[in-house]
Design a protein around this motif. Structure first.
Motif, mmCIF file in Angstrom:
data_model
loop_
_atom_site.group_PDB
_atom_site.id
_atom_site.type_symbol
_atom_site.label_atom_id
_atom_site.label_comp_id
_atom_site.label_asym_id
_atom_site.label_seq_id
_atom_site.Cartn_x
_atom_site.Cartn_y
_atom_site.Cartn_z
ATOM 1 N N PHE A 78 6.774 19.869 -1.175
ATOM 2 C CA PHE A 78 6.416 20.184 0.368
ATOM 3 C C PHE A 78 5.231 21.289 0.951
ATOM 4 C CE2 PHE A 78 11.319 20.317 -0.469
ATOM 5 C CZ PHE A 78 11.346 19.057 0.442
ATOM 6 N N LEU A 79 4.303 19.965 1.071
ATOM 7 C CA LEU A 79 3.001 20.549 0.570
ATOM 8 C C LEU A 79 2.236 21.979 2.082
ATOM 9 C CD1 LEU A 79 1.389 17.470 0.634
ATOM 10 C CD2 LEU A 79 1.869 19.095 -1.381
ATOM 11 N N ASN A 80 3.197 21.796 3.470
ATOM 12 C CA ASN A 80 3.290 23.003 4.149
ATOM 13 C C ASN A 80 3.359 24.303 4.266
ATOM 14 O OD1 ASN A 80 1.026 20.620 5.222
ATOM 15 N ND2 ASN A 80 2.647 20.816 7.374
ATOM 16 N N LEU A 81 4.269 24.529 2.658
ATOM 17 C CA LEU A 81 5.441 25.742 2.929
ATOM 18 C C LEU A 81 4.771 25.825 1.578
ATOM 19 C CD1 LEU A 81 8.780 24.684 3.438
ATOM 20 C CD2 LEU A 81 7.001 25.997 5.013
ATOM 21 N N SER A 82 3.778 25.028 0.942
ATOM 22 C CA SER A 82 3.714 25.580 -0.995
ATOM 23 C C SER A 82 4.891 25.328 -1.877
ATOM 24 C CB SER A 82 2.862 26.247 -1.261
ATOM 25 O OG SER A 82 1.237 25.764 -0.842
ATOM 26 N N LEU A 83 6.343 25.028 -1.911
ATOM 27 C CA LEU A 83 6.811 24.941 -2.394
ATOM 28 C C LEU A 83 7.513 23.321 -3.046
ATOM 29 C CD1 LEU A 83 10.118 26.749 -1.197
ATOM 30 C CD2 LEU A 83 10.448 24.390 -1.806
ATOM 31 N N GLY A 84 7.773 23.895 -4.044
ATOM 32 C CA GLY A 84 8.487 22.578 -4.860
ATOM 33 C C GLY A 84 9.884 22.743 -5.421
ATOM 34 N N ILE A 85 10.670 22.395 -5.245
ATOM 35 C CA ILE A 85 12.266 22.279 -5.899
ATOM 36 C C ILE A 85 12.694 20.993 -6.481
ATOM 37 C CG2 ILE A 85 13.374 21.420 -3.305
ATOM 38 C CD1 ILE A 85 14.812 23.940 -3.492
ATOM 39 N N GLY A 86 13.021 20.902 -7.778
ATOM 40 C CA GLY A 86 13.130 19.745 -8.232
ATOM 41 C C GLY A 86 15.434 20.166 -8.948
ATOM 42 N N ARG A 87 15.178 19.606 -9.435
ATOM 43 C CA ARG A 87 16.318 18.903 -10.631
ATOM 44 C C ARG A 87 16.242 17.313 -12.311
ATOM 45 N NH1 ARG A 87 20.531 15.449 -6.225
ATOM 46 N NH2 ARG A 87 19.129 14.476 -5.758
ATOM 47 N N GLU A 88 17.479 17.988 -12.797
ATOM 48 C CA GLU A 88 16.871 16.929 -13.939
ATOM 49 C C GLU A 88 17.258 15.816 -13.937
ATOM 50 O OE1 GLU A 88 17.283 18.683 -17.932
ATOM 51 O OE2 GLU A 88 16.228 20.428 -17.177
ATOM 52 N N LEU A 89 18.407 15.760 -13.228
ATOM 53 C CA LEU A 89 19.728 14.476 -13.140
ATOM 54 C C LEU A 89 19.584 13.922 -11.783
ATOM 55 C CD1 LEU A 89 22.219 14.841 -15.370
ATOM 56 C CD2 LEU A 89 20.169 13.274 -15.605
ATOM 57 N N THR A 90 19.792 13.052 -11.327
ATOM 58 C CA THR A 90 19.918 12.563 -9.703
ATOM 59 C C THR A 90 22.136 12.493 -9.527
ATOM 60 O OG1 THR A 90 19.829 10.658 -9.636
ATOM 61 C CG2 THR A 90 18.371 11.862 -8.902
ATOM 62 N N THR A 91 22.290 12.828 -8.544
ATOM 63 C CA THR A 91 23.957 11.599 -8.786
ATOM 64 C C THR A 91 23.813 10.398 -8.636
ATOM 65 O OG1 THR A 91 24.725 13.899 -7.249
ATOM 66 C CG2 THR A 91 26.215 11.042 -7.149
ATOM 67 N N SER A 92 23.143 9.514 -8.778
ATOM 68 C CA SER A 92 22.886 8.354 -9.296
ATOM 69 C C SER A 92 22.330 8.089 -10.601
ATOM 70 C CB SER A 92 21.580 7.801 -8.144
ATOM 71 O OG SER A 92 20.967 6.136 -8.552
ATOM 72 N N ASP A 93 21.812 9.158 -11.015
ATOM 73 C CA ASP A 93 21.503 8.881 -12.864
ATOM 74 C C ASP A 93 22.989 8.773 -13.465
ATOM 75 O OD1 ASP A 93 18.727 8.477 -12.762
ATOM 76 O OD2 ASP A 93 18.504 10.811 -12.504
ATOM 77 N N VAL A 94 23.442 10.303 -13.333
ATOM 78 C CA VAL A 94 25.114 9.694 -13.825
ATOM 79 C C VAL A 94 25.918 9.671 -12.998
ATOM 80 C CG1 VAL A 94 27.009 11.936 -14.254
ATOM 81 C CG2 VAL A 94 24.336 12.835 -13.603
ATOM 82 N N LEU A 95 26.500 8.520 -12.766
ATOM 83 C CA LEU A 95 27.516 7.395 -12.254
ATOM 84 C C LEU A 95 26.659 6.249 -13.099
ATOM 85 C CD1 LEU A 95 27.282 7.803 -8.460
ATOM 86 C CD2 LEU A 95 29.239 8.787 -9.856
ATOM 87 N N ASP A 96 25.662 5.457 -13.500
ATOM 88 C CA ASP A 96 25.035 4.921 -13.878
ATOM 89 C C ASP A 96 24.938 5.557 -15.831
ATOM 90 O OD1 ASP A 96 23.814 3.902 -11.991
ATOM 91 O OD2 ASP A 96 21.839 4.608 -12.707
ATOM 92 N N MET A 97 25.678 6.544 -15.453
ATOM 93 C CA MET A 97 25.817 7.201 -17.320
ATOM 94 C C MET A 97 27.140 6.664 -17.502
ATOM 95 S SD MET A 97 23.306 10.474 -18.279
ATOM 96 C CE MET A 97 23.702 11.437 -16.975
ATOM 97 N N ILE A 98 27.580 7.155 -16.269
ATOM 98 C CA ILE A 98 29.715 6.743 -15.918
ATOM 99 C C ILE A 98 29.658 5.452 -16.937
ATOM 100 C CG2 ILE A 98 31.408 7.198 -14.859
ATOM 101 C CD1 ILE A 98 30.436 9.851 -13.706
ATOM 102 N N LYS A 99 28.672 4.635 -15.404
ATOM 103 C CA LYS A 99 29.189 3.397 -15.858
ATOM 104 C C LYS A 99 28.934 2.308 -17.143
ATOM 105 C CE LYS A 99 27.225 -0.692 -12.964
ATOM 106 N NZ LYS A 99 27.184 -1.449 -12.418
ATOM 107 N N GLU A 100 27.751 3.060 -17.790
ATOM 108 C CA GLU A 100 27.546 2.911 -18.874
ATOM 109 C C GLU A 100 28.714 3.483 -20.493
ATOM 110 O OE1 GLU A 100 24.067 3.590 -21.825
ATOM 111 O OE2 GLU A 100 23.101 2.839 -19.824
#
Length: 175
Positions: A109-131
């Protein structure tokens, strides 16, 4: 212990404020000797905090992550304990400008000079479950996959920098 992130100003830990532009000595006076000092960064592992110093040895960035017994605060919420979509909506409202993102993992968020993050998205994990199901290893991986699915709904770290910090880091344009 509560670490409050105050965009464009700094952080507050309990009743101690670390403002952007504070010196290394001021940080140490407020927080004590860091667990490690490496490449212009002060690491306070016991409270899940990293403070970055600029070339003038002044505070330019602070990052924190989920750590036991530590609560984070940003706009009166803990951004790592509320689902991503809710946090993103709040930050979009507060930012009022350009947002950069990396595939659902990291948001800046450039105007706030703020970053927020995670290593996995829900989509990633659903793909891993499917696999895992397709490879007949789901049952042996089930506990970890379900844990990852729960974690994927929340951000894991937050960073806050001086005005323009993420513009410089991400190469974007300031608004």
């Amino acid at each position: 212990m509560i670490i409050e992130f105050i965009p464009l100003e700094g952080i507050k830990i309990d009743n101690k404020t670390i403002r952007f532009g504070a010196t290394k000595e001021e940080v140490i006076k407020a927080l004590g000797i860091p667990d490690d000092i490496l490449d212009g960064m002060l690491y306070y592992d016991n409270i899940g905090l990293r403070i970055e110093l600029d070339k003038n040895m002044k505070v330019s960035f602070a990052e924190s992550w989920n750590e036991e017994n530590i609560k984070l605060k940003l706009y009166n919420i803990n951004p790592l304990e509320i689902e991503c979509e809710t946090v993103l909506k709040l930050l979009e409202e507060k930012n009022k400008g350009k947002i950069e993102y990396e595939g659902g993992y990291n948001y800046y968020f450039l105007n706030l000079s703020l970053g927020i993050g995670r290593e996995l998205t829900t989509s990633d994990v659903l793909d891993m479950i499917k696999e895992a199901k397709a490879e007949n290893v789901y049952e042996e991986m089930k506990e970890q996959l379900l844990s990852d699915l729960k974690k994927s709904k929340y951000f894991e770290s937050i960073g806050l920098g001086t005005k323009g910090y993420y513009v410089e880091v991400k190469g974007g344009e300031d608004e």
